[in-house]
Design an enzyme around this catalytic site. Structure first.
Site, short mmCIF file in Angstrom:
data_model
loop_
_atom_site.label_atom_id
_atom_site.label_comp_id
_atom_site.label_asym_id
_atom_site.label_seq_id
_atom_site.Cartn_x
_atom_site.Cartn_y
_atom_site.Cartn_z
N VAL A 12 44.59 94.45 48.93
CA VAL A 12 43.92 95.69 48.52
C VAL A 12 43.09 95.47 47.26
O VAL A 12 41.95 95.93 47.16
CB VAL A 12 44.95 96.83 48.31
CG1 VAL A 12 44.29 98.08 47.76
CG2 VAL A 12 45.65 97.15 49.64
N ASP A 35 50.96 90.26 33.30
CA ASP A 35 52.08 89.89 34.17
C ASP A 35 53.03 91.08 34.32
O ASP A 35 53.72 91.46 33.37
CB ASP A 35 52.81 88.68 33.58
CG ASP A 35 53.91 88.17 34.49
OD1 ASP A 35 54.24 88.86 35.49
OD2 ASP A 35 54.45 87.10 34.20
N LEU A 36 53.07 91.64 35.51
CA LEU A 36 53.89 92.83 35.74
C LEU A 36 55.39 92.53 35.67
O LEU A 36 56.19 93.45 35.59
CB LEU A 36 53.54 93.48 37.09
CG LEU A 36 52.37 94.48 37.06
CD1 LEU A 36 51.08 93.86 36.64
CD2 LEU A 36 52.21 95.19 38.39
N TYR A 124 62.91 96.74 48.30
CA TYR A 124 61.46 96.89 48.08
C TYR A 124 61.08 98.37 48.07
O TYR A 124 60.41 98.85 47.14
CB TYR A 124 60.69 96.14 49.18
CG TYR A 124 59.22 96.50 49.25
CD1 TYR A 124 58.31 96.04 48.30
CD2 TYR A 124 58.73 97.30 50.29
CE1 TYR A 124 56.97 96.37 48.38
CE2 TYR A 124 57.39 97.63 50.37
CZ TYR A 124 56.51 97.18 49.41
OH TYR A 124 55.17 97.51 49.50
N TRP A 149 51.39 99.30 56.59
CA TRP A 149 51.04 98.17 57.47
C TRP A 149 49.67 97.57 57.12
O TRP A 149 48.75 97.53 57.93
CB TRP A 149 51.05 98.62 58.93
CG TRP A 149 52.38 99.07 59.46
CD1 TRP A 149 53.48 99.46 58.75
CD2 TRP A 149 52.76 99.18 60.85
NE1 TRP A 149 54.51 99.81 59.59
CE2 TRP A 149 54.09 99.65 60.88
CE3 TRP A 149 52.09 98.95 62.05
CZ2 TRP A 149 54.78 99.88 62.08
CZ3 TRP A 149 52.77 99.18 63.24
CH2 TRP A 149 54.10 99.63 63.25
N1 LIG Z 1 51.20 94.91 52.53
C1 LIG Z 1 51.60 96.05 53.14
O1 LIG Z 1 51.85 96.10 54.35
C2 LIG Z 1 51.72 97.32 52.33
C3 LIG Z 1 52.09 98.50 52.99
C4 LIG Z 1 52.17 99.68 52.25
C5 LIG Z 1 51.89 99.68 50.89
N2 LIG Z 1 51.56 98.51 50.29
C6 LIG Z 1 51.31 98.56 48.84
O2 LIG Z 1 49.91 98.34 48.66
C7 LIG Z 1 49.69 97.60 47.47
C8 LIG Z 1 48.82 96.40 47.77
O3 LIG Z 1 49.47 95.57 48.72
P1 LIG Z 1 48.81 94.20 49.19
O4 LIG Z 1 49.18 94.04 50.63
O5 LIG Z 1 47.38 94.15 48.76
O6 LIG Z 1 49.67 93.16 48.33
P2 LIG Z 1 49.55 91.58 48.30
O7 LIG Z 1 48.42 91.10 49.17
O8 LIG Z 1 50.91 91.03 48.51
O9 LIG Z 1 49.12 91.32 46.80
C9 LIG Z 1 49.96 91.60 45.75
C10 LIG Z 1 49.21 91.40 44.47
O10 LIG Z 1 50.10 91.68 43.39
C11 LIG Z 1 50.02 90.62 42.47
N3 LIG Z 1 51.26 90.45 41.74
C12 LIG Z 1 52.50 90.25 42.24
N4 LIG Z 1 53.38 90.07 41.23
C13 LIG Z 1 52.66 90.17 40.08
C14 LIG Z 1 53.00 90.07 38.72
N5 LIG Z 1 54.24 89.81 38.31
N6 LIG Z 1 52.02 90.25 37.79
C15 LIG Z 1 50.74 90.51 38.17
N7 LIG Z 1 50.36 90.58 39.46
C16 LIG Z 1 51.32 90.41 40.39
C17 LIG Z 1 49.75 89.39 43.33
O11 LIG Z 1 49.28 88.36 42.50
P3 LIG Z 1 49.59 86.79 42.82
O12 LIG Z 1 48.52 86.38 43.80
O13 LIG Z 1 49.48 86.14 41.51
O14 LIG Z 1 50.96 86.75 43.44
C18 LIG Z 1 48.71 89.95 44.28
O15 LIG Z 1 47.44 89.96 43.68
C19 LIG Z 1 51.05 97.29 46.89
O16 LIG Z 1 51.35 98.23 45.91
C20 LIG Z 1 52.00 97.46 48.06
O17 LIG Z 1 53.29 97.83 47.63
C21 LIG Z 1 51.44 97.34 50.97
#
Ligand SMILES: NC(=O)c1ccc[n+]([C@@H]2O[C@H](COP(=O)([O-])OP(=O)(O)OC[C@H]3O[C@@H](n4cnc5c(N)ncnc54)[C@H](OP(=O)(O)O)[C@@H]3O)[C@@H](O)[C@H]2O)c1
Length: 298
Positions: A12, A35-36, A124, A149
């Site tokens: 995203v 860093d979160l 989670y 998703w």
């Molecule tokens: N994926 C799904 O199916 C889904 C569904 C519903 C809602 N969501 C929500 O939508 C949002 C975006 O999801 P996404 O799929 O884009 O996630 P993603 O592709 O897994 O990316 C997660 C991001 O968070 C960063 N991150 C993780 N730990 C971190 C830390 N300690 N400090 C700083 N950055 C950190 C990662 O950085 P690194 O590259 O350095 O790890 C990456 O840029 C999230 O809030 C998720 O909970 C996701």
């Protein structure tokens, strides 16, 4: 407008970056600088960036691993957003945050509304819910975008996993009793950017008036099995050489995972239409767009 955007190496965040760059000066520190998992460092970093808007798609998203890394998941998904929200409330800065269908237990068949009672089944989901609640408690102007998703043409996600497996195997066995809606990161980013551009440079006022929780997902519904079948069909139609001949529907019980997942992940998109006058993109249309991008790259 100075925008702090987290998680740009994720699905995203990456989709949001070019769109937000059209609306202001974007600061997109990676985890080295923001860093979160170290919430105590974030207020100082926020002072330095001094954003007018915080957009936080970054999260600990390893759903199964979170069962064994509870403390880390809560630090990243709950404590860090809490610190950001407290900073935002102090400074009068609005915050856009991403949340998930996994805050719900998946009972019944009705779509979950923004005011439906959450009851997460997994660590989670519990950590994300704690983040949502911390933001609401800190009470900056906030928009908590709940989605489901998520996939994109790049990155490790269901779309790319299915394409890889369909290239390697004749038969795939995919869960058919979890129902939800696949949502491309692009659709989420387009929606957030659309909401922001409608704010005409005054996101704080708009988010104060119309913020809160907002479900954002594609239109329609399917199962993981339906999603996998559509992916294989689309990619094959675009000339991909896939070995897969059969996609067998299986039950969740036949595919045990560390974390429990909701059987019903449907999200009601009524508020999106009523408050923001936005119509959901059908999931099949969003998938076709991502598959086109993949096929063009191949
Ligand atoms: N994926 C799904 O199916 C889904 C569904 C519903 C809602 N969501 C929500 O939508 C949002 C975006 O999801 P996404 O799929 O884009 O996630 P993603 O592709 O897994 O990316 C997660 C991001 O968070 C960063 N991150 C993780 N730990 C971190 C830390 N300690 N400090 C700083 N950055 C950190 C990662 O950085 P690194 O590259 O350095 O790890 C990456 O840029 C999230 O809030 C998720 O909970 C996701």
């Amino acid at each position: 407008m100075r925008i702090l955007l987290t998680g740009t190496s994720g699905q995203v965040g990456a989709a949001l970056l070019p769109l937000l760059e059209q609306q202001g000066r974007v600061f997109a520190p990676g985890r080295e600088a923001f860093d979160l998992s170290r919430p105590d460092t974030l207020a100082g970093a926020l002072d330095a960036y001094s954003p007018d808007l915080i957009v936080n798609p970054a999260a600990y998203t390893a759903v199964d691993r979170a069962e064994d890394e509870r403390e880390l998941a809560f630090r990243v998904n709950a404590e860090a957003p809490a610190v950001m929200a407290q900073w935002a409330a102090r400074q009068g800065v609005p915050m856009i945050h991403l949340s998930t269908d996994y805050v719900f237990d998946g009972s019944g068949t009705a779509p979950w509304r923004e005011d439906s009672e959450p009851n997460p089944l997994s660590v989670y989901g519990a950590s994300k819910l704690a983040g949502d609640r911390a933001i609401i408690a800190a009470a900056p102007a906030h928009l908590i975008v709940r989605t489901s998703w998520v996939y994109a043409a790049t990155g490790a996600n269901f779309l790319n996993t299915i394409i890889r497996l369909a290239g390697e195997r004749e038969e795939l066995r995919i869960v058919a009793d979890q129902i939800g809606v696949p949502t491309s990161a692009r659709v989420i980013a387009d929606t957030i950017a659309g909401v922001l551009s409608a704010a005409q440079g005054e996101p704080a006022r708009m988010i104060e008036r119309r913020g809160g929780i907002l479900n954002v997902a594609c239109g329609g519904e399917t199962s993981w099995h339906g999603f996998a079948s559509a992916i294989v069909e689309r990619m094959r139609a675009r000339g991909a050489a896939l070995k897969c001949r059969r996609i067998v529907p299986i039950s969740t019980a036949e595919y045990p995972t560390r974390a429990r997942r909701p059987a019903n992940s449907r999200l009601s998109l009524a508020r999106l239409g009523e408050v923001f006058r936005l119509e959901a993109t059908p999931w099949t249309e969003a998938l076709a767009r991502e598959c086109e991008q993949l096929a063009a790259k191949a």
